[in-house]
Enzyme design. Sequence first.
Site, short mmCIF file in Angstrom:
data_model
loop_
_atom_site.label_atom_id
_atom_site.label_comp_id
_atom_site.label_asym_id
_atom_site.label_seq_id
_atom_site.Cartn_x
_atom_site.Cartn_y
_atom_site.Cartn_z
N ALA A 20 0.81 -1.22 0.00
CA ALA A 20 0.00 0.00 0.00
C ALA A 20 0.85 1.27 0.00
O ALA A 20 0.36 2.35 0.33
CB ALA A 20 -0.95 -0.01 1.18
N GLY A 21 2.14 1.13 -0.36
CA GLY A 21 2.99 2.33 -0.45
C GLY A 21 3.58 2.72 0.89
O GLY A 21 3.61 1.91 1.83
N ASP A 26 4.42 3.88 4.51
CA ASP A 26 3.65 3.71 5.75
C ASP A 26 3.26 5.10 6.26
O ASP A 26 4.11 5.87 6.74
CB ASP A 26 4.49 2.97 6.80
CG ASP A 26 3.63 2.59 8.00
OD1 ASP A 26 2.71 3.36 8.35
OD2 ASP A 26 3.87 1.51 8.59
N LEU A 27 1.97 5.41 6.14
CA LEU A 27 1.50 6.76 6.47
C LEU A 27 1.40 6.98 7.96
O LEU A 27 1.15 8.11 8.41
CB LEU A 27 0.14 7.01 5.80
CG LEU A 27 0.13 6.92 4.28
CD1 LEU A 27 -1.27 7.15 3.72
CD2 LEU A 27 1.10 7.92 3.66
N HIS A 84 15.41 5.24 -3.10
CA HIS A 84 16.23 5.15 -4.32
C HIS A 84 17.25 4.02 -4.26
O HIS A 84 17.44 3.32 -5.28
CB HIS A 84 16.90 6.51 -4.61
CG HIS A 84 15.89 7.58 -4.92
ND1 HIS A 84 16.23 8.87 -5.27
CD2 HIS A 84 14.52 7.55 -4.94
CE1 HIS A 84 15.12 9.57 -5.48
NE2 HIS A 84 14.08 8.80 -5.27
N ASP A 138 6.04 9.10 -7.02
CA ASP A 138 7.49 9.01 -6.82
C ASP A 138 7.94 7.57 -6.91
O ASP A 138 7.18 6.70 -7.36
CB ASP A 138 7.90 9.66 -5.47
CG ASP A 138 7.23 8.99 -4.27
OD1 ASP A 138 6.91 7.79 -4.33
OD2 ASP A 138 7.02 9.69 -3.24
O1 T3D Z 1 9.02 9.58 2.55
C1 T3D Z 1 8.22 8.88 1.97
O2 T3D Z 1 7.95 7.74 2.36
C2 T3D Z 1 7.57 9.46 0.74
C3 T3D Z 1 7.10 8.41 -0.17
C4 T3D Z 1 5.80 8.33 -0.51
C5 T3D Z 1 5.40 7.24 -1.39
C6 T3D Z 1 3.98 6.78 -1.26
O3 T3D Z 1 3.79 5.61 -1.40
S1 T3D Z 1 2.75 7.90 -0.93
C7 T3D Z 1 1.28 6.89 -1.03
C8 T3D Z 1 1.04 6.15 0.25
N1 T3D Z 1 -0.04 5.20 0.16
C9 T3D Z 1 -1.33 5.55 0.15
O4 T3D Z 1 -1.68 6.71 0.17
C10 T3D Z 1 -2.36 4.43 0.16
C11 T3D Z 1 -3.10 4.45 1.48
N2 T3D Z 1 -4.01 3.33 1.56
C12 T3D Z 1 -5.18 3.32 0.93
O5 T3D Z 1 -5.55 4.21 0.19
C13 T3D Z 1 -6.05 2.13 1.17
O6 T3D Z 1 -5.62 1.50 2.34
C14 T3D Z 1 -6.02 1.11 0.01
C15 T3D Z 1 -6.75 1.71 -1.19
C16 T3D Z 1 -4.59 0.76 -0.37
C17 T3D Z 1 -6.75 -0.18 0.45
O7 T3D Z 1 -8.02 0.13 0.94
P1 T3D Z 1 -8.84 -0.94 1.78
O8 T3D Z 1 -10.17 -0.33 2.06
O9 T3D Z 1 -8.82 -2.24 1.07
O10 T3D Z 1 -8.01 -1.18 3.12
P2 T3D Z 1 -7.94 -0.21 4.41
O11 T3D Z 1 -9.02 -0.53 5.35
O12 T3D Z 1 -7.80 1.21 3.97
O13 T3D Z 1 -6.51 -0.65 5.01
C18 T3D Z 1 -6.38 -1.84 5.78
C19 T3D Z 1 -5.41 -1.54 6.89
O14 T3D Z 1 -4.15 -1.19 6.31
C20 T3D Z 1 -5.84 -0.33 7.71
O15 T3D Z 1 -5.40 -0.52 9.03
P3 T3D Z 1 -6.46 -0.89 10.21
O16 T3D Z 1 -7.48 0.19 10.20
O17 T3D Z 1 -7.03 -2.23 9.81
O18 T3D Z 1 -5.63 -0.94 11.44
C21 T3D Z 1 -5.05 0.80 7.09
O19 T3D Z 1 -4.84 1.88 7.96
C22 T3D Z 1 -3.74 0.09 6.78
N3 T3D Z 1 -3.04 0.78 5.69
C23 T3D Z 1 -3.38 0.84 4.40
N4 T3D Z 1 -2.50 1.58 3.71
C24 T3D Z 1 -1.58 1.99 4.59
C25 T3D Z 1 -1.91 1.48 5.86
N5 T3D Z 1 -1.16 1.75 6.95
C26 T3D Z 1 -0.07 2.52 6.79
N6 T3D Z 1 0.30 3.05 5.58
C27 T3D Z 1 -0.42 2.80 4.48
N7 T3D Z 1 0.00 3.30 3.28
#
Ligand code: T3D
Length: 263
Positions: free
Chosen positions: A65-66, A68-69, A90, A145
Amino acid sequence: MSDYENILFSVEDGLATITLNRPDSLNALSSGLKADLLHAIRRLGKPHSDVRALLLTGAGRAFCAGADLTEGGMGGTERDLGKSLMDDYHPILLELANLEIPVLSAINGVAAGAGMSIAISADIVIAAHSAYFLQAFVNIGLVPDAGSTYLLPRLVGGARARAMMMLGERIPSDQALEWGLIYEVVDDDMIELRAKELGKRLASGPTRALTGIRQLVAKSLKNNYAEQLQEEALMQRKMGNSQDATEGVMAFIQKRDAKFQGK
Ligand code: T3D
């Protein structure tokens, strides 16, 4: 064979498998996961006679999921995401690109943000029917990115790349296949089997030629036609002297399957 906290690492029949393994957070790229991933990829970059292909996949219902937010650096106002990309992402992406073995990714579920960037950086990408690709960056106010702005327009063209990046919509694996983003879609319950099958086929192939292919295709993205013809000739000169090319031709003449040793 796995001595990591955030990934599973194994080698079987010349195929190394790295499984991103933080399923509760959809394998989000925490600092720990990034460190493990870099360490494992660097292991494969060292002369390693028995590893001849790499398979990347994810545990649970996601590939990745990219970023860790929930990690401190992502949420604060003092964050320097540029530094984090340069320092943590990188090296992973460049080590992956420079590996002298073919790389396959098996996208078992969502591939979002930098997780999608990693997914499409592989030489061959296959995906489960229920998997999807998401340029999630814009949804949290960021630009793509980890290589997405380089790879995506080259794979699917500018129109689709821009729309994916600007709209942040889920692209199902079937659509990704139709667009030429990935190589194959398989039933969900077959993804692991198919990934191993393809991975082992790559691992028993002519490794130097497979590496030559990845290097030539990478160069073709910047070369003109004449330059690329020259690159092909130089690479083929090296291949002509390889044991695997000798074996390949012998096997053809003797009407048997070639046994490539990766040399
Ligand atoms: O310095 C740097 O690192 C900069 C670099 C940035 C690069 C990037 O990758 S920025 C983009 C980051 N990623 C995102 O924005 C995606 C965030 N996630 C989502 O949009 C959704 O989770 C998904 C669309 C991927 C999946 O949706 P869904 O409904 O199937 O699952 P969910 O319920 O949202 O997620 C399940 C669990 O995973 C949930 O935790 P919980 O509530 O069960 O405890 C959720 O918080 C966790 N989770 C999902 N994505 C992330 C995450 N936790 C941390 N970081 C995540 N990216």
